[in-house]
Motif scaffolding. Structure first.
Motif, short mmCIF file in Angstrom:
data_model
loop_
_atom_site.label_atom_id
_atom_site.label_comp_id
_atom_site.label_asym_id
_atom_site.label_seq_id
_atom_site.Cartn_x
_atom_site.Cartn_y
_atom_site.Cartn_z
N ASP A 50 -3.87 6.86 -4.28
CA ASP A 50 -4.60 5.79 -3.57
C ASP A 50 -4.93 6.16 -2.13
O ASP A 50 -5.17 5.27 -1.31
N THR A 71 0.82 -1.21 0.00
CA THR A 71 0.00 0.00 0.00
C THR A 71 0.85 1.26 0.00
O THR A 71 0.56 2.23 -0.71
N HIS A 91 -12.72 3.62 -3.50
CA HIS A 91 -11.56 4.35 -2.99
C HIS A 91 -11.19 5.60 -3.78
O HIS A 91 -10.71 6.57 -3.18
N MET A 106 -10.77 2.14 3.39
CA MET A 106 -11.34 0.84 3.03
C MET A 106 -11.21 -0.14 4.20
O MET A 106 -10.25 -0.04 4.98
N MET A 147 -14.13 -1.80 -2.79
CA MET A 147 -12.84 -1.24 -3.15
C MET A 147 -12.96 -0.20 -4.26
O MET A 147 -12.16 0.75 -4.35
N GLY A 168 -7.54 7.16 -0.80
CA GLY A 168 -8.85 6.66 -0.38
C GLY A 168 -8.82 5.26 0.19
O GLY A 168 -9.75 4.86 0.91
N LYS A 169 -7.74 4.51 -0.07
CA LYS A 169 -7.66 3.15 0.47
C LYS A 169 -7.52 3.13 1.99
O LYS A 169 -7.76 2.09 2.61
N GLU A 184 -13.48 8.35 -2.36
CA GLU A 184 -13.14 8.64 -0.97
C GLU A 184 -11.83 9.43 -0.90
O GLU A 184 -11.70 10.39 -0.13
N LEU A 197 -9.01 -4.81 2.23
CA LEU A 197 -7.80 -4.26 1.64
C LEU A 197 -6.66 -5.27 1.64
O LEU A 197 -5.90 -5.37 0.68
#
Length: 413
Positions: free
Chosen positions: A204, A168, A232, A210, A229, A206-207, A235, A215
């Motif tokens: 990324d 991530t 994201h 999640m 997902m 927004g992850k 978000e 995730l």
């Protein structure tokens, strides 16, 4: 009011605005904070930082010593150059000169480690409901950009070697570097390149909102989980809008990096010219790093195989000019690729050739005819045939097929 002072004049209670030196060289993951104690001062001095900028509006001043002739005080006006601008200019001239892969790898490894830590800290703050630090994000983008300008292959290739549980955070670092590299091949200006790098770093975000179990699921997502997902981008866009200090390019890429040329993407199903060039760049860079990375549920593809697959998808999914710029930035045979030469020997790609995508510099180390390791030999395939053995690349190989131990060390060591 900002003031530049020697680091030895620091004392507890001062507000540190900026360090006169590279972010990667100092021991703090942020550069704006109040000096708490002597330990902070010792860490700054021990890391070789000779001068700093302090902000008198938020912390204590110091009486300049007669010997410190270089002490400069200035008002934060529109006409005055800010310390960050002066430092940035110094970095560009002194730290972005082209370098060989071997010279840049050690520095790039350090940048990867520090960038990952910074991204982890920024994302954790967002999870806690705090605004993301754009100062830290800017410093990360600056160092990544300078490394890519010196030698794009070093940091991009090292970032690909991320561990599955680092994905991530290191994915953000890798996409940032790829966006900068593609920007250069599209001849974007400095401001656009920096914003493209920022977009890669934050695409990324927004992850962080999640569900963790979705995730980090170690298997294929269900339809319902995939639908979660797919939220994201929106978000992340909302989080960046709430921040209030993020430019239009990062906002656009965050929201639209999963859009596709044929309209099959999400969240809005945009097609062709409806997608900005920066979102098109984000789509290519995001996919390449994703498919070449080890994930909890699958091993990453080899770089050459990934380029081949993406070229098969390109007509429907990616902008032609952007994809060509991307291939030019990473090469048809990306660094770390295992290739077979016309002699039957195997080699690992070390560095791209500025003159041709099919003639990189390689390290020969194995004979397929004798099935034995060979003394390492570096060959620049771009040199005239009369200056070297008449070798050329005839195909690529999967390192897993040959079960080489520590294969990545053959190019990254």
């Amino acid at each position: 009011m900002l003031k530049k002072i020697p680091a030895r004049q620091l004392k507890a209670g001062m507000y540190l605005q900026s360090l006169c030196g590279s972010w990667i060289d100092h021991p703090f993951w942020r550069s704006k904070f109040v000096i708490k104690d002597q330990n902070d001062i010792r860490l700054i001095i021990d890391s070789g930082i000779s001068d700093v900028w302090i902000n008198l509006d938020y912390g204590d001043d110091v009486l300049p010593h007669p010997e410190d002739k270089e002490v400069v005080s200035l008002a934060c006006s529109a006409e005055s150059e800010q310390p960050e601008q002066a430092i940035s200019k110094s970095k560009v001239t002194e730290r972005s000169k082209p370098s060989k892969l071997t010279d840049e790898l050690q520095r790039a490894e350090k940048i990867c480690d520090r960038s990952k830590s910074a991204v982890m800290s920024m994302f954790q703050e967002v999870r806690m409901g705090k605004a993301i630090s754009m100062d830290i994000a800017g410093e990360v983008v600056q160092e990544i950009s300078l490394s890519v300008m010196r030698n794009p292959g070093a940091l991009i290739s090292l970032a690909r070697l991320k561990k599955a549980d680092d994905y991530t955070y290191m994915h953000s670092v890798a996409v940032c570097a790829l966006m900068v590299a593609v920007s250069q091949h599209l001849n974007l200006d400095d401001t656009q390149t920096r914003e493209a790098g920022m977009a890669g770093l934050l695409h990324d975000l927004g992850k962080v909102l999640m569900p963790i179990d979705v995730l980090n699921k170690p298997g294929r997502l269900t339809v319902e989980e995939f639908d979660i997902m797919k939220g994201h981008p929106e978000e992340g866009h909302r989080l960046l809008q709430e921040n209030g200090s993020v430019g239009n390019i990062p906002l656009d890429v965050c929201l639209h990096h999963h859009e596709r040329i044929d309209g099959s993407g999400y969240p809005h199903g945009l097609k062709g010219s409806e997608i900005s060039i920066f979102a098109k760049m984000g789509a290519v860079c995001d996919v390449y790093d994703a498919i070449t990375s080890n994930r909890p549920y699958k091993a990453g593809w080899e770089p050459i195989e990934s380029i081949k697959k993406m070229s098969e998808w390109s007509a429907a999914q990616y902008d032609k000019d952007v994809f060509h710029a991307f291939v030019n930035s990473v090469g048809i045979y990306p660094i770390g690729s295992l290739v077979r030469l016309s002699s039957g020997r195997l080699a690992v790609v070390l560095e791209q050739s500025p003159s041709s995508l099919i003639t990189p510099k390689v390290k020969v180390f194995f004979s397929t005819k004798s099935n034995v390791y060979l003394p390492p030999e570096i060959i620049d395939l771009s040199r005239p045939v009369m200056d070297r053995n008449a070798e050329q690349i005839v195909g690529h190989e999967d390192p897993a097929k040959w079960a080489f131990k520590n294969f990545d060390q053959m190019w990254a060591a």
